[in-house]
Design a protein around this motif. Structure first.
Motif, mmCIF file in Angstrom:
data_model
loop_
_atom_site.group_PDB
_atom_site.id
_atom_site.type_symbol
_atom_site.label_atom_id
_atom_site.label_comp_id
_atom_site.label_asym_id
_atom_site.label_seq_id
_atom_site.Cartn_x
_atom_site.Cartn_y
_atom_site.Cartn_z
ATOM 1 N N TYR A 45 0.033 -0.066 -3.685
ATOM 2 C CA TYR A 45 -0.009 -0.904 -2.489
ATOM 3 C C TYR A 45 1.103 -0.535 -1.508
ATOM 4 O O TYR A 45 1.428 -1.296 -0.601
ATOM 5 N N LYS A 49 -3.316 -2.737 2.050
ATOM 6 C CA LYS A 49 -4.739 -2.836 1.762
ATOM 7 C C LYS A 49 -5.462 -1.532 2.096
ATOM 8 O O LYS A 49 -6.349 -1.090 1.360
ATOM 9 N N GLY A 99 1.185 -6.241 -4.029
ATOM 10 C CA GLY A 99 0.361 -6.759 -2.951
ATOM 11 C C GLY A 99 -0.296 -8.092 -3.257
ATOM 12 O O GLY A 99 -0.259 -8.586 -4.386
ATOM 13 N N LYS A 101 -3.411 -11.022 -3.574
ATOM 14 C CA LYS A 101 -4.659 -11.055 -4.339
ATOM 15 C C LYS A 101 -5.804 -11.666 -3.535
ATOM 16 O O LYS A 101 -6.836 -12.022 -4.096
ATOM 17 N N HIS A 103 -7.530 -10.221 -0.981
ATOM 18 C CA HIS A 103 -8.421 -9.272 -0.323
ATOM 19 C C HIS A 103 -9.603 -8.970 -1.246
ATOM 20 O O HIS A 103 -9.634 -9.369 -2.407
ATOM 21 N N TYR A 105 -10.307 -6.097 -2.542
ATOM 22 C CA TYR A 105 -9.728 -5.326 -3.628
ATOM 23 C C TYR A 105 -8.259 -5.705 -3.793
ATOM 24 O O TYR A 105 -7.525 -5.815 -2.811
ATOM 25 N N SER A 106 -7.837 -5.898 -5.025
ATOM 26 C CA SER A 106 -6.434 -6.158 -5.307
ATOM 27 C C SER A 106 -6.095 -5.545 -6.655
ATOM 28 O O SER A 106 -6.958 -5.364 -7.518
#
Length: 222
Positions: A45, A49, A99, A101, A103, A105-106
């Motif tokens: 990350y 993103k 990063g 959580k 989005h 994708y994480s």
């Protein structure tokens, strides 16, 4: 680190370096015969993103499977099937600049409750589950007591093996309930200059699952 290209690759504000990979690294891994990669680590990350999504997309476009992330909050496993045996591999990272959580994708974070639930879910539909963890303190050749406790607990929950990386040095191996835990695989391929002994050493773990008894696994290290 992520595969990032273009002006949208903006480094995140963080402590430590923002690392990134050359775009040719994904095809290189493919040419090496690698079929699956994990993005569960503390650098994926580094470019936010955009970097995470770009890396997943680049790997997918190169026919590499990707684990170590969640899609809409659901962890993505890798399922291997051979000779009637189904094996699930799950990967997670300790929280360290991984990063948010919220989005699509994480990065899949090492949360004891979540990992335990995932193990119990997949052992109900598969013959065996392997857990890969990105954790421990850098350059520490021994696991922290907490990491050892967590790894043993995941074996208790049903994992047939736990493999750990992140410390950049090779660590110890133990059998817990007759199942292997590797506490540090060392580095796979690093070209940066580093004064720490063992920085350029790494292990390849070869796990053999017994067809007649999928709960039994043997391991060799090269």
């Amino acid at each position: 680190g992520p595969v990032t290209v273009g002006k949208e690759a903006i480094p995140e504000f963080k402590t430590g370096p923002n690392t990134q990979q050359n775009s040719k690294s994904i095809p290189y891994l493919k040419d090496c015969g690698i079929t699956t990669i994990s993005v569960a680590n503390n650098h994926l990350y580094d470019f936010g993103k955009y970097g995470l999504e770009t890396t997943i997309s680049a790997a997918t476009n190169c026919s590499l499977d990707v684990i170590g992330f969640s899609e809409f909050g659901k962890v993505k496993p890798k399922v291997f099937e051979k000779d009637g045996t189904k094996l699930v591999v799950l990967a997670y990272a300790e929280e360290e600049w991984c990063g948010p959580k919220n989005h699509q994708y994480s990065i899949a974070l090492l949360d004891v409750i979540d990992v335990s639930r995932d193990i119990n879910h997949y052992i109900s539909i598969a013959d065996a589950v392997i857990v890969i963890l990105h954790g421990n303190n850098e350059y520490n050749s021994l696991p922290s007591p907490n990491l050892q406790k967590q790894a043993r607990f995941f074996i208790d929950q049903g994992a047939i093996a736990v493999l750990i990386h992140h410390a950049h040095v090779v660590s110890g191996v133990e059998y817990w309930c007759d199942r292997p835990i590797i506490y540090g695989l060392g580095n796979f391929q690093f070209t940066l200059t580093n004064p720490y002994p063992g920085f350029y050493e790494g292990l390849v773990a070869i796990l053999s699952i017994h067809k007649e008894n999928q709960s039994k696994v043997s391991i060799s290290l090269e």
